[in-house]
Scaffold this motif. Sequence first.
Motif, PDB file in Angstrom:
ATOM      1  N   ILE A 187       0.854  -1.206   0.000  1.00 38.04           N
ATOM      2  CA  ILE A 187       0.000   0.000   0.000  1.00 38.04           C
ATOM      3  C   ILE A 187       0.890   1.258   0.000  1.00 38.04           C
ATOM      4  N   TYR A 188       2.007   1.189   0.710  1.00 38.72           N
ATOM      5  CA  TYR A 188       2.952   2.313   0.682  1.00 38.72           C
ATOM      6  C   TYR A 188       3.545   2.486  -0.720  1.00 38.72           C
ATOM      7  N   ARG A 189       3.840   1.367  -1.380  1.00 38.09           N
ATOM      8  CA  ARG A 189       4.353   1.448  -2.751  1.00 38.09           C
ATOM      9  C   ARG A 189       3.305   2.088  -3.658  1.00 38.09           C
ATOM     10  N   GLU A 190       2.055   1.665  -3.500  1.00 36.44           N
ATOM     11  CA  GLU A 190       0.945   2.241  -4.271  1.00 36.44           C
ATOM     12  C   GLU A 190       0.907   3.758  -4.078  1.00 36.44           C
ATOM     13  N   LEU A 191       0.954   4.180  -2.803  1.00 32.45           N
ATOM     14  CA  LEU A 191       0.946   5.614  -2.505  1.00 32.45           C
ATOM     15  C   LEU A 191       2.099   6.300  -3.222  1.00 32.45           C
ATOM     16  N   ALA A 192       3.295   5.762  -3.052  1.00 32.03           N
ATOM     17  CA  ALA A 192       4.485   6.412  -3.605  1.00 32.03           C
ATOM     18  C   ALA A 192       4.424   6.454  -5.129  1.00 32.03           C
ATOM     19  N   GLU A 193       4.102   5.340  -5.739  1.00 32.18           N
ATOM     20  CA  GLU A 193       4.196   5.260  -7.204  1.00 32.18           C
ATOM     21  C   GLU A 193       2.946   5.807  -7.875  1.00 32.18           C
ATOM     22  N   ASP A 194       1.774   5.410  -7.406  1.00 33.29           N
ATOM     23  CA  ASP A 194       0.535   5.766  -8.118  1.00 33.29           C
ATOM     24  C   ASP A 194      -0.010   7.133  -7.709  1.00 33.29           C
ATOM     25  N   VAL A 195       0.427   7.656  -6.573  1.00 34.71           N
ATOM     26  CA  VAL A 195      -0.095   8.942  -6.108  1.00 34.71           C
ATOM     27  C   VAL A 195       1.000  10.015  -6.160  1.00 34.71           C
ATOM     28  N   ARG A 368       2.086  23.052 -19.142  1.00 31.95           N
ATOM     29  CA  ARG A 368       2.397  21.947 -18.229  1.00 31.95           C
ATOM     30  C   ARG A 368       3.604  22.320 -17.389  1.00 31.95           C
ATOM     31  N   ARG A 369       3.523  22.141 -16.089  1.00 31.46           N
ATOM     32  CA  ARG A 369       4.657  22.446 -15.222  1.00 31.46           C
ATOM     33  C   ARG A 369       5.778  21.432 -15.398  1.00 31.46           C
ATOM     34  N   ASP A 370       5.428  20.158 -15.642  1.00 26.00           N
ATOM     35  CA  ASP A 370       6.475  19.130 -15.665  1.00 26.00           C
ATOM     36  C   ASP A 370       7.375  19.254 -16.897  1.00 26.00           C
ATOM     37  N   THR A 371       6.783  19.444 -18.071  1.00 26.33           N
ATOM     38  CA  THR A 371       7.588  19.501 -19.300  1.00 26.33           C
ATOM     39  C   THR A 371       7.792  20.928 -19.793  1.00 26.33           C
ATOM     40  N   LEU A 372       7.077  21.872 -19.180  1.00 32.89           N
ATOM     41  CA  LEU A 372       7.083  23.290 -19.591  1.00 32.89           C
ATOM     42  C   LEU A 372       6.503  23.506 -20.990  1.00 32.89           C
ATOM     43  N   GLU A 373       5.844  22.466 -21.552  1.00 27.90           N
ATOM     44  CA  GLU A 373       5.176  22.620 -22.852  1.00 27.90           C
ATOM     45  C   GLU A 373       3.995  23.584 -22.751  1.00 27.90           C
ATOM     46  N   LYS A 374       3.746  24.284 -23.856  1.00 29.11           N
ATOM     47  CA  LYS A 374       2.577  25.178 -23.949  1.00 29.11           C
ATOM     48  C   LYS A 374       1.793  24.830 -25.202  1.00 29.11           C
ATOM     49  N   PHE A 375       0.484  24.771 -25.110  1.00 27.12           N
ATOM     50  CA  PHE A 375      -0.308  24.435 -26.292  1.00 27.12           C
ATOM     51  C   PHE A 375      -1.728  24.971 -26.145  1.00 27.12           C
ATOM     52  N   GLN A 376      -2.425  25.060 -27.302  1.00 23.90           N
ATOM     53  CA  GLN A 376      -3.807  25.532 -27.288  1.00 23.90           C
ATOM     54  C   GLN A 376      -4.778  24.372 -27.105  1.00 23.90           C
ATOM     55  N   LEU A 377      -5.877  24.670 -26.412  1.00 26.64           N
ATOM     56  CA  LEU A 377      -6.998  23.719 -26.388  1.00 26.64           C
ATOM     57  C   LEU A 377      -8.272  24.525 -26.596  1.00 26.64           C
ATOM     58  N   SER A 378      -9.239  23.910 -27.256  1.00 29.30           N
ATOM     59  CA  SER A 378     -10.505  24.623 -27.392  1.00 29.30           C
ATOM     60  C   SER A 378     -11.259  24.506 -26.068  1.00 29.30           C
ATOM     61  N   ILE A 379     -11.999  25.543 -25.734  1.00 36.66           N
ATOM     62  CA  ILE A 379     -12.690  25.582 -24.440  1.00 36.66           C
ATOM     63  C   ILE A 379     -13.620  24.379 -24.287  1.00 36.66           C
ATOM     64  N   VAL A 393       0.493  13.961 -16.949  1.00 38.19           N
ATOM     65  CA  VAL A 393       1.551  14.603 -16.150  1.00 38.19           C
ATOM     66  C   VAL A 393       2.073  13.612 -15.116  1.00 38.19           C
ATOM     67  N   HIS A 394       1.143  12.945 -14.422  1.00 39.42           N
ATOM     68  CA  HIS A 394       1.554  11.945 -13.426  1.00 39.42           C
ATOM     69  C   HIS A 394       2.484  10.902 -14.047  1.00 39.42           C
ATOM     70  N   ASN A 395       2.049  10.340 -15.170  1.00 36.96           N
ATOM     71  CA  ASN A 395       2.838   9.270 -15.798  1.00 36.96           C
ATOM     72  C   ASN A 395       4.198   9.779 -16.274  1.00 36.96           C
ATOM     73  N   GLU A 399       7.837   8.443 -15.069  1.00 35.53           N
ATOM     74  CA  GLU A 399       8.838   7.913 -16.009  1.00 35.53           C
ATOM     75  C   GLU A 399      10.151   8.680 -15.904  1.00 35.53           C
ATOM     76  N   LYS A 400      10.044   9.985 -15.748  1.00 34.71           N
ATOM     77  CA  LYS A 400      11.245  10.815 -15.628  1.00 34.71           C
ATOM     78  C   LYS A 400      12.026  10.451 -14.356  1.00 34.71           C
ATOM     79  N   ALA A 401      11.304  10.278 -13.273  1.00 33.46           N
ATOM     80  CA  ALA A 401      11.955   9.921 -12.008  1.00 33.46           C
ATOM     81  C   ALA A 401      12.597   8.538 -12.109  1.00 33.46           C
ATOM     82  N   LEU A 402      11.926   7.639 -12.813  1.00 39.21           N
ATOM     83  CA  LEU A 402      12.462   6.286 -12.988  1.00 39.21           C
ATOM     84  C   LEU A 402      13.739   6.328 -13.825  1.00 39.21           C
TER      85      LEU A 402
END
Lengths: 482, 482
Positions: A187-195, A368-379, A393-395, A399-402
């Motif tokens: 459960i701790y692994r779940e918290l660390a990895e999945d959350v 996006r804060r993680d990759t610093l990418e910027k892009f348009q989306l329609s509302i 972003v989570h994934n 992957e980056k941390a891994l």
Amino acid sequence: MSKNKKEEFVKDITNMEDDFAQWYTDVIRKTDLVDYSPVKGFMVIKPYGYEIWENIQAFLDRRFKETGHKNCYFPLLIPESLLNKEKEHVEGFAPEVAWVTHGGSEELAERLCVRPTSETIICSMYSKWLTSYRELPYLYNQWCSVVRWEKSTRPFLRTSEFLWQEGHTLHETYEEAQKETLQMLDIYRELAEDVLAIPMILGEKSESEKFAGAYATYTIEALMHDGKALQSGTSHNLGQHFTKAFDIIYQSRESKLEYPFHTSWGVSTRLIGGLIMVHGDNRGLVLPPRVAPIQVVVIPIQQQKEGVLEATQKISDSLKKLGIRVLLDSDKNTTPGWKFNEYEMKGVPLRIELGPRDLQNNIVMVSRRDTLEKFQLSIGELETKIPELLDNVHNTMFEKALKNREEKTFLVEDYEQFKKMMSEKPGFVKTMWCGDAECEKRVKEETAATIRCIPFEQENLADVCPFCGKPAKHMVYIAKAY
Amino acid sequence: MSKNKKEEFVKDITNMEDDFAQWYTDVIRKTDLVDYSPVKGFMVIKPYGYEIWENIQAFLDRRFKETGHKNCYFPLLIPESLLNKEKEHVEGFAPEVAWVTHGGSEELAERLCVRPTSETIICSMYSKWLTSYRELPYLYNQWCSVVRWEKSTRPFLRTSEFLWQEGHTLHETYEEAQKETLQMLDIYRELAEDVLAIPMILGEKSESEKFAGAYATYTIEALMHDGKALQSGTSHNLGQHFTKAFDIIYQSRESKLEYPFHTSWGVSTRLIGGLIMVHGDNRGLVLPPRVAPIQVVVIPIQQQKEGVLEATQKISDSLKKLGIRVLLDSDKNTTPGWKFNEYEMKGVPLRIELGPRDLQNNIVMVSRRDTLEKFQLSIGELETKIPELLDNVHNTMFEKALKNREEKTFLVEDYEQFKKMMSEKPGFVKTMWCGDAECEKRVKEETAATIRCIPFEQENLADVCPFCGKPAKHMVYIAKAY
């Protein structure tokens, strides 16, 4: 905080490559996670830091309850005589406890320690309560703070007081206790990895690194950005050490008197230090979306123009309805540029901007804060795309941390190479070990590196221990650690 | 606990009319809410008691957040010099604090007290943080335990450690602080009345009964079954007492340096003692449905008969889906009769029984804990009727408690009659008072009764104070109190 004060903050986060420790200190202070208190070694957890802890708590509390555990509360203070009952335990903890000697104006007949962990007081109650196998298993947990008098402290990572949960369970058989120990570790692994998006190595502690009084200690270990390891959660199979010391006896299925088998497990606010040091960068925090207090910040551009504020409000409301934690920042006293910096530093996973021209085109800019990418989306597509983006972003962060951990995990041929690596290029060293505590002790004394764990996933890298040349027994991960 | 042990427990709850204090002690122990710990005056809150606290927490935490508050965490230990900064405060609390004098093997240069309440440590941080009116209001709360060294203790009602929340806010103006103080008092009233089914009297404390260091203290006061009052929650307008003592200064809208206005407010696990003593009866607990850990217990009769277990399982599942806390007790080691007693004693609001004959007729038997009524319902209507019944139980419990309070609220002509009433027939006395602290002190010394509050709803009962004959200033409620 005044605008000027804040702007000054944005500018002066030390580069992590120059001084990782100073970078950490700058980030936690300047992002309002935590502060130093008037009591040396004790921290104040500010709302932005505490909300992360609340999100961790919510996940764990749900998982604990799903696996049949209930919460309860045991006293803060433990009589010295109780602490002394389990020999290894008192030796481990007595040097670092705070002692209460007076209540009001009276000196106490017996000193009380502020709990450093609660095995002793809980076992004294279990001994009073348990009578029959029918009542087993006992599956109890408590959320509280503990005090361990530390000489050198750093907020979240090592403080004289920290917040945690401690589970304490009793079982009829060794096998059941072992199953529980490993279930909670997972459960701790779940918290660390999945959350928290932090990859973990799961394994067993060596004899000398295990919990004071444990039969076996299991751990989840993470690698920080600077190549040092962080023990992020532990789960202990305590065997019958405490149940015998505290005379916890019950009538078994066979009508015999038996001692139950015992586990305990805990994670703490230390995890917040971990997620800062795994994900952060030179702009500040990068928060994993599933615990970020603000998942999406919405910033209106030229908000005085017709329709802009209303449109951002509508976007904010529609995302909130999906259960997303959104902040609409329409403060007129700060500029959009200042806001961009502020929320970037604070690690908010996604930023949505909308100005008058965007409104005409029915689009927003997303960053996006993680990759610093910027892009348009329609509302119109925000309600489907934003939840997907948060998962992405989570994934990506995981992957980056891994990848970072893999790049900092090394094999060594011999002890000389190991020493060189430990001083020049810290990281995990994956190596064989003879299993001898003396050999482990020498490595620790000479290099400050410790065996982080004997991982569950074993490989046969060599036949001899590179430190002493004796036959190899286990593969281990070694690192300097927080 | 073995079956025999439990059966013995059911039988021996002392009658509340014979000895209310013993009744209370029997009930809390025999229903597994709480236990005494090895540290005198400290309690262990067991899972059944802790779940009530979790339900109280969930309600309050939601309401605090809806009204703009955020949680944080301040240190457990407070340096003696900080405690000493506000004169009235230290005089009020110093006699009842626990002192930490040693950390590990070293004696500390300055003693630290285990927090009895956190105004001082929090103000020391606010002083460091606050710079401008733009940052106000500060709306912070913390959930924690506090320690107050008590000589004579009773679980939940008065213990040397208890769990609580403490809100600490700062505002630009006195009016804003006053509005906050009363808003939080009203949230406590909501909790007490709408969640715990306990009617409250809202009012202001007299000078001598207010919080140490407060400008004004407001309270919610309840009347227990035995006619004694329980202070159930307090909210303090602290004025600028602490902000001046702790040098909390900010730049105002007019660019002047000002001290902010300050409030604090708290409720604790004491409320659990209150709901036991308001609602309980000679069979044990009667829990208000909105905090009951188990709202509905489902008990199969002749569960070995075909279809019975499946039907109770189906009922249990369908109610759980509605968010109702349901326990299906299909334990084969205890009889239905034993279970009826057990859950009645534990105060479970509704019981559903289903046997083979009921199954044929597509009905169940439902029993209400509050009124002890028993009636049939068809299985098909449970999903609509059970939620309605739970609301009805809540309302009925509230009305009953209100009626009990009204029957125990008395008017008196003079001091002699007051004394007689206080010794023979305890309850609330509604009377006029001159407003003089000396008069109040004499009444307390001679009768052990205290002014519980100057209620917001004032009536003009007479022109003179019945205790001293001087002109009357306020109407007050007076009672002996826990």
